[in-house]
Motif scaffolding. Sequence first.
Motif, PDB file in Angstrom:
ATOM      1  N   PHE A 185      43.398  16.447  70.527  1.00 54.43           N
ATOM      2  CA  PHE A 185      42.609  17.608  70.091  1.00 54.43           C
ATOM      3  C   PHE A 185      43.391  18.899  70.325  1.00 54.43           C
ATOM      4  N   THR A 186      44.034  18.997  71.480  1.00 54.91           N
ATOM      5  CA  THR A 186      44.826  20.188  71.773  1.00 54.91           C
ATOM      6  C   THR A 186      45.928  20.377  70.743  1.00 54.91           C
ATOM      7  N   ALA A 187      46.650  19.290  70.454  1.00 56.83           N
ATOM      8  CA  ALA A 187      47.819  19.380  69.570  1.00 56.83           C
ATOM      9  C   ALA A 187      47.438  19.489  68.102  1.00 56.83           C
ATOM     10  N   ALA A 188      46.377  18.777  67.695  1.00 61.25           N
ATOM     11  CA  ALA A 188      46.051  18.681  66.266  1.00 61.25           C
ATOM     12  C   ALA A 188      45.047  19.724  65.796  1.00 61.25           C
ATOM     13  N   ILE A 189      44.263  20.289  66.707  1.00 63.33           N
ATOM     14  CA  ILE A 189      43.241  21.260  66.306  1.00 63.33           C
ATOM     15  C   ILE A 189      43.477  22.622  66.954  1.00 63.33           C
ATOM     16  N   ALA A 190      43.445  22.654  68.287  1.00 56.51           N
ATOM     17  CA  ALA A 190      43.522  23.937  68.991  1.00 56.51           C
ATOM     18  C   ALA A 190      44.829  24.666  68.711  1.00 56.51           C
ATOM     19  N   ALA A 191      45.961  23.968  68.873  1.00 53.55           N
ATOM     20  CA  ALA A 191      47.259  24.616  68.686  1.00 53.55           C
ATOM     21  C   ALA A 191      47.476  25.105  67.250  1.00 53.55           C
ATOM     22  N   PRO A 192      47.253  24.279  66.229  1.00 57.37           N
ATOM     23  CA  PRO A 192      47.479  24.779  64.863  1.00 57.37           C
ATOM     24  C   PRO A 192      46.605  25.978  64.497  1.00 57.37           C
ATOM     25  N   VAL A 193      45.330  25.949  64.863  1.00 59.16           N
ATOM     26  CA  VAL A 193      44.436  27.056  64.505  1.00 59.16           C
ATOM     27  C   VAL A 193      44.900  28.346  65.168  1.00 59.16           C
ATOM     28  N   PHE A 194      45.120  28.297  66.493  1.00 58.33           N
ATOM     29  CA  PHE A 194      45.516  29.510  67.217  1.00 58.33           C
ATOM     30  C   PHE A 194      46.881  30.016  66.767  1.00 58.33           C
ATOM     31  N   GLU A 195      47.881  29.136  66.731  1.00 59.93           N
ATOM     32  CA  GLU A 195      49.238  29.570  66.433  1.00 59.93           C
ATOM     33  C   GLU A 195      49.383  30.068  64.995  1.00 59.93           C
ATOM     34  N   GLU A 196      48.654  29.470  64.062  1.00 61.96           N
ATOM     35  CA  GLU A 196      48.741  29.949  62.677  1.00 61.96           C
ATOM     36  C   GLU A 196      48.054  31.294  62.505  1.00 61.96           C
ATOM     37  N   ILE A 197      46.942  31.505  63.178  1.00 65.24           N
ATOM     38  CA  ILE A 197      46.291  32.825  63.124  1.00 65.24           C
ATOM     39  C   ILE A 197      47.224  33.890  63.674  1.00 65.24           C
ATOM     40  N   LEU A 198      47.880  33.586  64.813  1.00 59.42           N
ATOM     41  CA  LEU A 198      48.727  34.584  65.472  1.00 59.42           C
ATOM     42  C   LEU A 198      50.039  34.808  64.730  1.00 59.42           C
ATOM     43  N   PHE A 199      50.790  33.729  64.481  1.00 63.13           N
ATOM     44  CA  PHE A 199      52.148  33.888  63.959  1.00 63.13           C
ATOM     45  C   PHE A 199      52.200  34.047  62.446  1.00 63.13           C
ATOM     46  N   ARG A 200      51.419  33.276  61.722  1.00 61.46           N
ATOM     47  CA  ARG A 200      51.413  33.408  60.268  1.00 61.46           C
ATOM     48  C   ARG A 200      50.345  34.407  59.801  1.00 61.46           C
ATOM     49  N   GLY A 201      49.151  34.374  60.395  1.00 66.41           N
ATOM     50  CA  GLY A 201      48.088  35.261  59.937  1.00 66.41           C
ATOM     51  C   GLY A 201      48.301  36.711  60.312  1.00 66.41           C
ATOM     52  N   PHE A 202      48.875  36.960  61.506  1.00 65.29           N
ATOM     53  CA  PHE A 202      49.049  38.344  61.973  1.00 65.29           C
ATOM     54  C   PHE A 202      50.502  38.805  61.950  1.00 65.29           C
ATOM     55  N   LEU A 203      51.389  38.076  62.651  1.00 61.92           N
ATOM     56  CA  LEU A 203      52.759  38.564  62.835  1.00 61.92           C
ATOM     57  C   LEU A 203      53.545  38.639  61.530  1.00 61.92           C
ATOM     58  N   LEU A 204      53.529  37.561  60.747  1.00 64.94           N
ATOM     59  CA  LEU A 204      54.312  37.531  59.511  1.00 64.94           C
ATOM     60  C   LEU A 204      53.929  38.653  58.551  1.00 64.94           C
ATOM     61  N   PRO A 205      52.651  38.827  58.204  1.00 62.49           N
ATOM     62  CA  PRO A 205      52.318  39.932  57.299  1.00 62.49           C
ATOM     63  C   PRO A 205      52.627  41.304  57.898  1.00 62.49           C
ATOM     64  N   SER A 206      52.435  41.438  59.224  1.00 61.70           N
ATOM     65  CA  SER A 206      52.707  42.736  59.853  1.00 61.70           C
ATOM     66  C   SER A 206      54.168  43.119  59.720  1.00 61.70           C
ATOM     67  N   LEU A 207      55.061  42.152  59.806  1.00 60.63           N
ATOM     68  CA  LEU A 207      56.495  42.442  59.702  1.00 60.63           C
ATOM     69  C   LEU A 207      56.898  42.879  58.305  1.00 60.63           C
ATOM     70  N   THR A 208      56.111  42.526  57.287  1.00 54.69           N
ATOM     71  CA  THR A 208      56.470  42.909  55.917  1.00 54.69           C
ATOM     72  C   THR A 208      56.340  44.411  55.691  1.00 54.69           C
ATOM     73  N   ARG A 209      55.764  45.122  56.644  1.00 56.38           N
ATOM     74  CA  ARG A 209      55.735  46.585  56.538  1.00 56.38           C
ATOM     75  C   ARG A 209      57.134  47.169  56.720  1.00 56.38           C
ATOM     76  N   MET A 257      60.182  44.986  56.519  1.00 56.09           N
ATOM     77  CA  MET A 257      61.231  44.160  55.925  1.00 56.09           C
ATOM     78  C   MET A 257      60.644  43.339  54.795  1.00 56.09           C
ATOM     79  N   SER A 258      61.521  42.732  53.999  1.00 51.06           N
ATOM     80  CA  SER A 258      61.047  41.892  52.901  1.00 51.06           C
ATOM     81  C   SER A 258      60.543  40.567  53.440  1.00 51.06           C
ATOM     82  N   ILE A 259      60.015  39.731  52.556  1.00 52.16           N
ATOM     83  CA  ILE A 259      59.257  38.560  52.987  1.00 52.16           C
ATOM     84  C   ILE A 259      60.121  37.535  53.710  1.00 52.16           C
TER      85      ILE A 259
END
Length: 531
Positions: free
Chosen positions: A437-461, A463-465
């Motif tokens: 559960f930790t690896a398949a549910i908790a980690a993907p949801v949290f890490e994708e929200i943080l790194f892909r949902g927040f950090l990646l789009p924020s950096l596009t301000r 630099m390019s994609i």
Amino acid sequence: MTLKRIVLSVLTLLVAWVMGSSLISSLGEPQVGNQLQLYQTDLLVQASEWNGSGLPEAEVEQFRRAVFGKDALESAAEQYQEVRADATTGLARLQQQLEDSSEIDAERRQKLMTTARSQQALVDQIDLRLGMVAAQQGKSAEAVSTWQDLAERSTSKVLSDTAVTSATLADLWKDPPVVRSEAIEVIDANLRGWYRDSALIRLYEIEDQAESLARIERTQVETAEGTLIQLSVIGLLPSLGGLLGAGLLIALVGQRVLRGKVSILAITDTTWEVPWDWEVVWLVIVGGFLFIGQLALPLVLQLGMLLTQPGSLQTAGLTHSGFANLGFAIASTVFGLTSRGRALYSLVFYLLMAASTLGVLYWAIKKYLPLSKEWFRLDLAGRWPLWGWGGYLVALPLMVGISVLNQQIWQGQGGNNPILQLVLEEQDSVALGMFLFTAAIAAPVFEEILFRGFLLPSLTRYMSIWPAIGLSSLIFATAHLSFSEVLPLTVLGMTLGFVYARSRNLMSSILLHSTWNSVTMVGLFLLGSGS
């Protein structure tokens, strides 16, 4: 400079020091890869007893050659020698560090010594297996010599079981053989799978116990059939997925060359409306995720547990690791938790880290709410399953290639998440369920929200994609605090980033991330349960 920036600067220096120390510390730690290869070779040897299940002899021989090669035991011996060479190299490197590092602190020295003992134990276990393989090949003198050498060097208290087992096996294959009174107890306690069965067969042959001999031989054949299925799941299915992924990757690259900016690999819609500046990103990643989530929270939990068990204050060492590894390592080694206790601790710790980090994220961006619909999009409609599973297939050949390169660079060193080793050896279904559960549910949801949902789009301000995908992936990989994982996790992070940037739906990258972690966990369980 504002007070907020001063505080963040101090926290950044602290986080950089701790992360740097942890990464350097991981250089001397072994990877779990050697254990994985060892367990997989164990399964190969066990499956070699398969008798064909009534299939025509020609088909059986063809199948055996495809799975085991010309000689299953010879192939196994070669694989064991490869693992032994890596482990011996790592052990020599650790011993050299201990000799050269007279000025390192006591905690670091103790950790190096513990890791060295672990590597020595791995070498000894391989030698135990190599002796049995030689014995089954009819090389009794070589097997006895291997076991006698092992028994002589395994004289410490920690390795006494290995010494006793080696001496017992050497006696059984001597000419004439010697049967110790405690032989069955030693074999049952210290050997598993094919090695236990082979030792018992030898014992029953010597003692002329026909009924027991027939029973154990039947069990060995029956187990071999089940092991073949495990090997198929562990090896064949990922291989088929890798072939499909390689074909898909070639097709995508070809399409990119032929169709240019209208191809799937081309990311044309790259703009996010980013209402905040770099200071908000700094606050969330450094202040929320790295400081509160990975430093402050582990320290608070450790102190809480230490206060409830004062005697542990003398033995607890404050080491640092990534993604709940710190608290997990302390809980495992200091507080003596059961397997379910360690699994629960890991899950609760991860959930608390996710909650604290996302709490800081909300606090940092709440004045910019409501955001445009492109932010943190979790849309159950659309083609996100195709993006998620397609990304997984493409990631397979990429990660295989990177893993080969990574192995050449680190040669079995560089550290790993300690949870991987525990899952490999875990037999309790409840504990495995919590780890899954930790690896398949908790980690993907949290890490994708943080790194892909927040950090990646924020950096596009700024630099390019593609640079944004690369930088966010590098931060994602480095946060795991193991040198050996930086390169493969950066590649995986870039695949996740591309899938999210193209689909604009976090469900796709969460699915890819969850599938990757789930397959890894199931593979570890199958390897461990069959060895």
